[in-house]
Structure formats: C-alpha cells, structure tokens
Design an enzyme around this catalytic site. Structure first.
Site, mmCIF file in Angstrom:
data_model
loop_
_atom_site.group_PDB
_atom_site.id
_atom_site.type_symbol
_atom_site.label_atom_id
_atom_site.label_comp_id
_atom_site.label_asym_id
_atom_site.label_seq_id
_atom_site.Cartn_x
_atom_site.Cartn_y
_atom_site.Cartn_z
ATOM 1 N N CYS A 2 0.862 -1.174 0.000
ATOM 2 C CA CYS A 2 0.000 0.000 0.000
ATOM 3 C C CYS A 2 0.899 1.224 0.000
ATOM 4 O O CYS A 2 2.094 1.126 0.247
ATOM 5 C CB CYS A 2 -0.852 0.057 1.263
ATOM 6 S SG CYS A 2 -1.840 -1.420 1.521
ATOM 7 N N ARG A 31 1.485 1.780 -5.945
ATOM 8 C CA ARG A 31 1.623 0.745 -4.919
ATOM 9 C C ARG A 31 0.292 0.056 -4.596
ATOM 10 O O ARG A 31 0.272 -0.939 -3.880
ATOM 11 C CB ARG A 31 2.167 1.370 -3.624
ATOM 12 C CG ARG A 31 3.555 1.950 -3.763
ATOM 13 C CD ARG A 31 4.011 2.559 -2.449
ATOM 14 N NE ARG A 31 4.139 1.570 -1.418
ATOM 15 C CZ ARG A 31 5.211 0.830 -1.184
ATOM 16 N NH1 ARG A 31 6.275 0.987 -1.941
ATOM 17 N NH2 ARG A 31 5.233 -0.050 -0.207
ATOM 18 N N TRP A 81 -3.714 -1.646 -1.288
ATOM 19 C CA TRP A 81 -3.668 -2.877 -2.075
ATOM 20 C C TRP A 81 -4.099 -3.952 -1.088
ATOM 21 O O TRP A 81 -3.320 -4.403 -0.253
ATOM 22 C CB TRP A 81 -2.256 -3.113 -2.595
ATOM 23 C CG TRP A 81 -2.115 -4.373 -3.384
ATOM 24 C CD1 TRP A 81 -1.622 -5.570 -2.946
ATOM 25 C CD2 TRP A 81 -2.464 -4.579 -4.742
ATOM 26 N NE1 TRP A 81 -1.660 -6.494 -3.959
ATOM 27 C CE2 TRP A 81 -2.162 -5.919 -5.073
ATOM 28 C CE3 TRP A 81 -3.012 -3.754 -5.741
ATOM 29 C CZ2 TRP A 81 -2.378 -6.453 -6.341
ATOM 30 C CZ3 TRP A 81 -3.216 -4.284 -7.008
ATOM 31 C CH2 TRP A 81 -2.898 -5.613 -7.288
ATOM 32 N N ASN A 107 0.712 -0.345 6.022
ATOM 33 C CA ASN A 107 1.129 -1.114 4.850
ATOM 34 C C ASN A 107 1.770 -2.387 5.379
ATOM 35 O O ASN A 107 2.626 -2.321 6.249
ATOM 36 C CB ASN A 107 2.159 -0.303 4.050
ATOM 37 C CG ASN A 107 2.838 -1.134 2.976
ATOM 38 O OD1 ASN A 107 2.217 -1.993 2.371
ATOM 39 N ND2 ASN A 107 4.120 -0.870 2.758
ATOM 40 N N GLY A 108 1.357 -3.548 4.860
ATOM 41 C CA GLY A 108 1.977 -4.804 5.293
ATOM 42 C C GLY A 108 0.945 -5.769 5.841
ATOM 43 O O GLY A 108 -0.246 -5.637 5.570
ATOM 44 N N GLU A 490 9.895 -19.047 -20.583
ATOM 45 C CA GLU A 490 9.653 -17.702 -20.048
ATOM 46 C C GLU A 490 10.752 -16.728 -20.497
ATOM 47 O O GLU A 490 10.474 -15.578 -20.832
ATOM 48 C CB GLU A 490 9.553 -17.766 -18.513
ATOM 49 C CG GLU A 490 9.432 -16.433 -17.794
ATOM 50 C CD GLU A 490 8.177 -15.627 -18.134
ATOM 51 O OE1 GLU A 490 7.340 -16.096 -18.904
ATOM 52 O OE2 GLU A 490 8.089 -14.484 -17.641
ATOM 53 N N LYS A 494 9.924 -13.327 -22.624
ATOM 54 C CA LYS A 494 10.293 -11.971 -22.203
ATOM 55 C C LYS A 494 11.013 -11.239 -23.339
ATOM 56 O O LYS A 494 10.766 -10.069 -23.597
ATOM 57 C CB LYS A 494 11.208 -11.991 -20.961
ATOM 58 C CG LYS A 494 10.561 -12.359 -19.662
ATOM 59 C CD LYS A 494 9.628 -11.323 -19.079
ATOM 60 C CE LYS A 494 8.204 -11.473 -19.508
ATOM 61 N NZ LYS A 494 7.316 -12.342 -18.821
ATOM 62 N N GLU A 497 8.593 -10.302 -26.183
ATOM 63 C CA GLU A 497 7.640 -9.261 -25.813
ATOM 64 C C GLU A 497 8.231 -7.870 -25.832
ATOM 65 O O GLU A 497 7.589 -6.941 -26.290
ATOM 66 C CB GLU A 497 7.164 -9.494 -24.366
ATOM 67 C CG GLU A 497 6.142 -10.536 -24.176
ATOM 68 C CD GLU A 497 5.708 -10.577 -22.725
ATOM 69 O OE1 GLU A 497 6.531 -10.971 -21.865
ATOM 70 O OE2 GLU A 497 4.570 -10.218 -22.438
ATOM 71 N N HIS A 513 15.620 -33.635 -31.856
ATOM 72 C CA HIS A 513 14.456 -34.051 -32.642
ATOM 73 C C HIS A 513 14.046 -32.985 -33.644
ATOM 74 O O HIS A 513 12.959 -33.068 -34.213
ATOM 75 C CB HIS A 513 13.284 -34.385 -31.707
ATOM 76 C CG HIS A 513 13.586 -35.518 -30.777
ATOM 77 N ND1 HIS A 513 13.646 -36.830 -31.196
ATOM 78 C CD2 HIS A 513 13.908 -35.527 -29.461
ATOM 79 C CE1 HIS A 513 13.955 -37.610 -30.166
ATOM 80 N NE2 HIS A 513 14.140 -36.836 -29.104
ATOM 81 N N LYS A 616 -1.805 -4.909 -20.713
ATOM 82 C CA LYS A 616 -1.515 -5.551 -19.425
ATOM 83 C C LYS A 616 -2.563 -6.601 -19.082
ATOM 84 O O LYS A 616 -2.259 -7.615 -18.486
ATOM 85 C CB LYS A 616 -1.442 -4.486 -18.334
ATOM 86 C CG LYS A 616 -1.033 -5.024 -16.977
ATOM 87 C CD LYS A 616 0.388 -5.542 -16.987
ATOM 88 C CE LYS A 616 0.772 -6.278 -15.734
ATOM 89 N NZ LYS A 616 1.922 -7.181 -15.947
HETATM 90 C C1 F6R Z 1 3.799 -12.001 -20.264
HETATM 91 C C2 F6R Z 1 2.493 -11.703 -19.719
HETATM 92 C C3 F6R Z 1 1.338 -12.471 -20.230
HETATM 93 C C4 F6R Z 1 0.386 -12.815 -19.065
HETATM 94 C C5 F6R Z 1 -0.891 -13.463 -19.606
HETATM 95 C C6 F6R Z 1 -1.836 -13.851 -18.481
HETATM 96 O O1 F6R Z 1 4.786 -11.174 -19.734
HETATM 97 O O2 F6R Z 1 2.349 -10.841 -18.904
HETATM 98 O O3 F6R Z 1 1.723 -13.623 -20.917
HETATM 99 O O4 F6R Z 1 1.059 -13.674 -18.188
HETATM 100 O O5 F6R Z 1 -1.557 -12.575 -20.460
HETATM 101 O O6 F6R Z 1 -2.185 -12.727 -17.731
HETATM 102 P P1 F6R Z 1 -2.792 -12.879 -16.288
HETATM 103 O O7 F6R Z 1 -1.749 -13.459 -15.417
HETATM 104 O O8 F6R Z 1 -3.197 -11.493 -15.901
HETATM 105 O O9 F6R Z 1 -3.972 -13.799 -16.419
#
Ligand code: F6R
Length: 621
Positions: A2, A31, A81, A107-108, A490, A494, A497, A513, A616
C-alpha cells in the site's frame, strides 16, 4: 503493498495537509489503488476528520469535493492494495479508534492479528472492518487512554506485532505530531522547513523536499513541524544521517529505476517474501485468503489441472513438477484458451487451479466457468484483489506481488510460483504425503529464497553487459530441462515481448528431434543447467546438449548453480545463481533472463514498460 503519506506543518490550521497528502497519494498509486483515505488533525481535540472511499484515488477526491474536511495541522493518507478484507469503503484506511481520537494507516501484514483481535474483543472492543490494521488502532487507543503519549504508545504496540508493517498514526489530542513505525516494510522521512513528511517512498514528498532519511528496521519516528526523532521500540534514540535525493519525480515513482519493469524485477525478493508471509498457521494449515474448499474435497481429488495463459501458464508448468513430486497427484497444465475446446475430462474430483496476475484474463475466466459447470472445485492464484477470477473461484490464494505495472510480467510470475508451492505443500501435508518435519524443511527452504534472489539481483551486471553486446543479434534460443524447461520458455517470451527479437524456448532433450537444425555459426543460446547435485544424470545430459550446440557454432551462455565447476568448461560465459532445492530453482534461474531481456530492449531504445501490440490485461477471448 500500500502507499502511505504523512504530513505535519507549522501553519495555523490550513488546507496544506490535505493538499500534500492527496498529491503524495496520487504519486503512490502505483503501490495500490483499490481504495484510499485520509485523516486530518484539526484544532478540534474530540476527534480527527476522516474520509475514505473504495476504488481509485479519484473517488476519494470526489468525496472530498462533495463533503470537505476541515483545515488542519497534520494529516495521514493511504492508498490500498487489499490483503485482509475486500476493497470496500469500510476496509479502506484510515481506521479510527478511541471514538475517533486516533487514526491509523498501515502497509503490510500483521501476522498475529488474530490473537490480538481476540484479546481486544474479550475487553469489549468492537471491530468495524475485516482488516488486520484495525487491531493496531485499538491497541494504540488502549495505551493512549492509559495516559501514554502517542509515540510511547506506538513503541509499546509495535513491539507486540509480528509480520510486516509500516504504521502511521495521529491523535486529535496531539495536533502537531505524526508517529510512524516500521518492520519489513518501507518508511522514509522527508525533512522540510517548518514542516516534515513521511512516505512509503520519497516520491510521496519529492515535490516539497529532496532531503530525506531512511528509517531502519524496528524503529519508531515522530515528526513535528520543528523536527524529527527516531528511536528503537525501547525508546533509545537513533541517529540517522539525512541524504539528498537526486532523482527527478518521474524516476522516483519508479523507485529510482529507469522503468517499472526494472523496478518490478528488483521487487521480487519482497514479492516472494510477502506471498509467503503468514500463510501457514500453527497447525501447518494453509490459510486461503477467501472462500473454502473443504479438506474432504481436497482429500478426494485425483487430478489437478492448472489453467492459465502466457507467463502464468509457465508458472503453472514450474509448479507441476513440485506439486506432483510432493503430493503424488497428477497435475496437468493447460492453456486456458485451449482448455474447454478439447472437452477435457473434469469432474468433482478434479481440482482446477486458475492462475492469473490480473484476475481479468477472459480466456482464464471462460475456462474457470467451464470447469465449474463440470462440478470441479476451483482455487485461484490471483494478484489483483477482488478481480473477476478471484470472485468466481471457490477459494483464492492471493499472490502479494503488489501492482504490476510493466506489461511484461516478472514479479507476478515469481509470486505465482511461490503461491503454487504453498498449495502443493499444503496438499502434501493434508493428504499425508509428507511428514511434519519434511513440511517444515520445505517451508524453511522457501523462506531462504528471497535472500538468494537478492544475491542474483546484486550480481547481475555481467548479464547486462552481455545483453548490450547482443543488441544486433536477430535470434536467441533458450534451452532447459525439467524445471529449467518452463524457465527457458519464459526467458524466450520476455525477449519476444519487449525486445521484439525472435526467441524460442525448447526442452533441451527435444533439440536433437528438430530444433538443432536452427543452430548456425554465432547463434546465441542460453542454457539453464540443472544442479550437479541430486540429479546428476540430468546435469550431464544438459551438458551434452551444450556441447552439441557449441560444436555447431553456437555461442553458449549458461545459467548454473554456484559451485558447478564443470559449467565453465562448456560455456562461453556462465552466470551463477545460489544453490537451492531443484524444485525451487526457477525462482532464481529466471531472473538473469528477465534482466537480459530488459537490458537488451532498453539498449534498443524500446518502450520496455509498454511494448507494442500488448496490453496488461487481456480481457478478450
Ligand atoms: C507475459 C504476460 C502475459 C500474461 C498473460 C496472463 O509477460 O504478462 O503472458 O502472463 O496474459 O495474464 P494474467 O496473469 O493477468 O492472467
């Protein structure tokens, strides 16, 4: 996580406290932003003035415009949060005690709030909210009403609390005082002329002063217009050197990091520690945050299916190795958007685990609903409190990574893995797959991970140097085996992306293979090398894969465990991470890959936090 702001000024009651606190909260909204509130100390000694509202800060702003508070001398403000209790008006901070005389923000997580609440209830105290914070207000009230001043009361109370907290409090009888305390959670003091400030982060007050001092662990601070005093919980004075903040306010919002993603990568030790904190009660039982799936049901399940997308699905893949090993329950991991279209075999004995940072991913929501229609119990592992997935699941285990702002997920990934480990440990205990001492060992091994993660972060400069040197390469491959396989996936995701470079992750055993045909002179390949301990055969098999690609001209960059003397013989460069239990190692091995992607994308001049074509939260199917 928070955001917290405190202010005290020397002017007569004025509008400044409210203005300073609201501006500070706006800067701290990164936050947390599910509710906000503030309390102002006026010259009315009977009670402080308070306003609080669920939702973003703008809702609080509207509330203040419609129902203005009186002018004052000191104020505290909070942006939340949620961890204990849904994001509602009532659960928003501040919380009042002693008939409105005391206001507290926090916060915490107060881990021992349950026994403390029981103690207060036995004395007749009535609680209005579901938060752990409210107990602190009532404990302070008890001390203040017994005749202690606010700072003394805070010392006595803070010493009784367990967990992580930054606390700020005001008392209408002491209009020129704000008191703060901290443990395992940040608090910074801003030093002004005739006024002083407190904040979770310097960004809260940077437009007013650039002179700050940091509070140490288990310290209490009192600010007045004239000065600042820091003591330990026993009241012994502590000298703290002020320092000059040389960030601008934009950088300060990112905690001094160049991007939110970089900040979030560095938040990871805290995200993992917070996700672990206070989860297992004294009987070894996992505390779910909301809802229940009865032990009887969990005892009868014969399969687990993790549904998730993207990075969250890779977290599920990591978790599969651990949960299967610890519980002997078969675990499948399914991309949520594929799940319901293949007519999956799901029934009341299938535990479905929905993993999502945002809790709003439509693919995962649809899969969850499909599973529920088949009668499956659903536990979700979610970061955003009160989100759709959390609300629709039978029970929720929240990751406590705090808001993730950068589009590319980092700290949520580690927190998801951590939460899934907890679920696995819990099931293993419940179903008798592990003895209590084995459970304790697993939990203490997990507790060691944040410090190890910090070491990875502290020694990451060579990874950055490598990334800068590969800025013109057009393809990077990632190889891993066992738990290293989802890490490779992963690492590749990254890089795709945020650096827009062709990247592929492969299971190292699959190389021969087909994918080995891609290897050409100079092709960069990252390899996540298993620990030489424990699974020796796997170590030597992956070493063979390193040799195979090297023999065909690849440049090999190996992530290996400290003490692995063989790694360097086969690699152009080795990045070492601290030794850890094999099943937990992804929490460490993925971090150099996140840093690599971040540095390479930054070197290319890309917008790391908001990469092209992405959002996002993916709220369409
Ligand atoms: C990659 C990324 C996406 C999310 C995916 C699921 O960096 O952020 O691949 O992991 O869109 O999103 P959530 O976790 O919000 O369901």
């Amino acid at each position: 996580m928070c955001g917290i702001v405190g202010y005290v000024g020397s002017g007569a009651p004025s509008a400044r406290p409210e203005g300073v606190v609201m501006a500070g909260l706006a800067r701290l909204e990164y936050r947390g932003y599910d509710s906000a509130g503030l309390a102002i100390v006026t010259d009315d000694t009977t009670h402080v003035d308070m306003a609080k509202k669920a939702g973003k800060l703008v809702n609080l702003g509207k509330e203040l415009a419609e129902h203005p508070l009186r002018s004052g001398t000191a104020a505290i403000g909070h942006t939340r949060w949620a961890t204990h209790g849904a994001p509602t008006d009532v659960n928003a901070h501040p919380h009042l005690a002693a008939d409105g005389r005391i206001a507290i923000i926090h916060n915490g997580i107060i881990e021992n709030y349950s026994p403390l609440r029981a103690e207060l209830r036995a004395e007749g105290v009535q609680f209005l909210s579901e938060t752990d914070t409210e107990v602190v207000g009532h404990l302070l009230a008890r001390e203040v009403l017994a005749g202690h001043d606010l700072v003394h009361a805070m010392r006595l109370v803070a010493a009784r609390l367990e967990g992580a907290f930054t606390l700020l409090a005001v008392d209408s009888h002491e209009p020129r005082v704000v008191v703060g305390a901290r443990r395992n959670s940040p608090l910074v003091v801003g030093l002004g002329e005739g006024e002083n400030f407190l904040g979770s982060d310097v960004v809260a007050f940077i437009e007013h002063t650039r002179t700050a001092l940091e509070l140490g662990q288990d310290e209490v601070v009192v600010i007045t217009p004239e000065g600042v005093e820091v003591t330990d919980y026993a009241g012994n004075p502590i000298e703290r050197e002020p320092y000059r903040i040389d960030w601008d306010s934009e950088a300060a919002q990112k905690g001094g990091f160049s991007t939110f993603m970089d900040k979030e990568i560095h938040d990871q030790p805290t995200a993992v520690a917070d996700t672990l904190r206070g989860r297992i009660d004294e009987h070894g039982k996992l505390k779910l945050d909301e809802g229940v799936v009865a032990d009887q049901v969990l005892n009868s399940i014969d399969k687990i299916i993790v549904i998730a997308c993207g990075t969250a699905a890779y977290a599920g893949m990591v978790a599969r190795y651990a949960i299967e090993h610890w519980t002997r329950i078969p675990v499948e991991v399914e991309l949520a958007h594929e799940f319901r279209y293949r007519d999956p075999v799901v029934n009341v004995r299938t535990l479905v685990v929905a993993m999502s940072q945002s809790g709003e991913t439509m693919d995962t929501i649809m899969a969850l609903r499909h599973a529920q229609q088949q009668g499956a119990p659903v536990i979700s592992i979610v970061n955003a409190q009160g989100s759709t997935i959390a609300r629709e699941s039978d029970a929720v285990l929240y990751t406590r990574a705090g808001p993730e702002i950068a589009v590319a997920s980092t700290k949520a990934f580690l927190a998801q893995i951590t939460a899934a480990y907890l679920l696995g440990i819990y099931l293993a205990e419940l179903r008798g797959n592990k003895f209590p001492d084995e459970i304790r060992t697993l939990l203490s091994q997990l507790d060691e991970m944040p410090a190890k993660l910090q070491r990875v972060l502290d020694t990451a400069e060579p990874v950055r140097e490598l990334a800068r040197s590969l800025v013109n390469d057009r393809s990077v491959l990632f190889l891993g085996r066992h738990v290293g396989y989802p890490v490779a996936l992963e690492g590749a995701l990254k890089l795709k992306e945020i650096a827009y470079i062709h990247a592929e992750g492969f299971a190292a055993g699959e190389l021969k293979h087909g994918p080995i045909a891609l290897i050409d002179e100079g092709q960069p390949v990252f390899i996540i090398l298993p620990s030489p301990k424990g699974r020796e055969s796997l170590h030597s098999k992956v070493i063979s894969n390193v040799q195979e690609v090297r023999a065909r001209g690849a440049r090999t960059f190996v992530i290996a465990e400290e003490g692995d003397t063989e790694a360097a013989e086969h690699a152009e460069q080795v990045f070492y991470v601290p030794a850890s239990p094999v099943l937990m190692s992804p929490l460490l091995t993925v971090v150099p890959l996140q840093i690599f992607a971040h540095e390479l994308a930054s070197a290319k001049g890309y917008d790391v936090d908001q990469p092209r074509n992405l959002a996002k939260s993916v709220t369409v199917e």
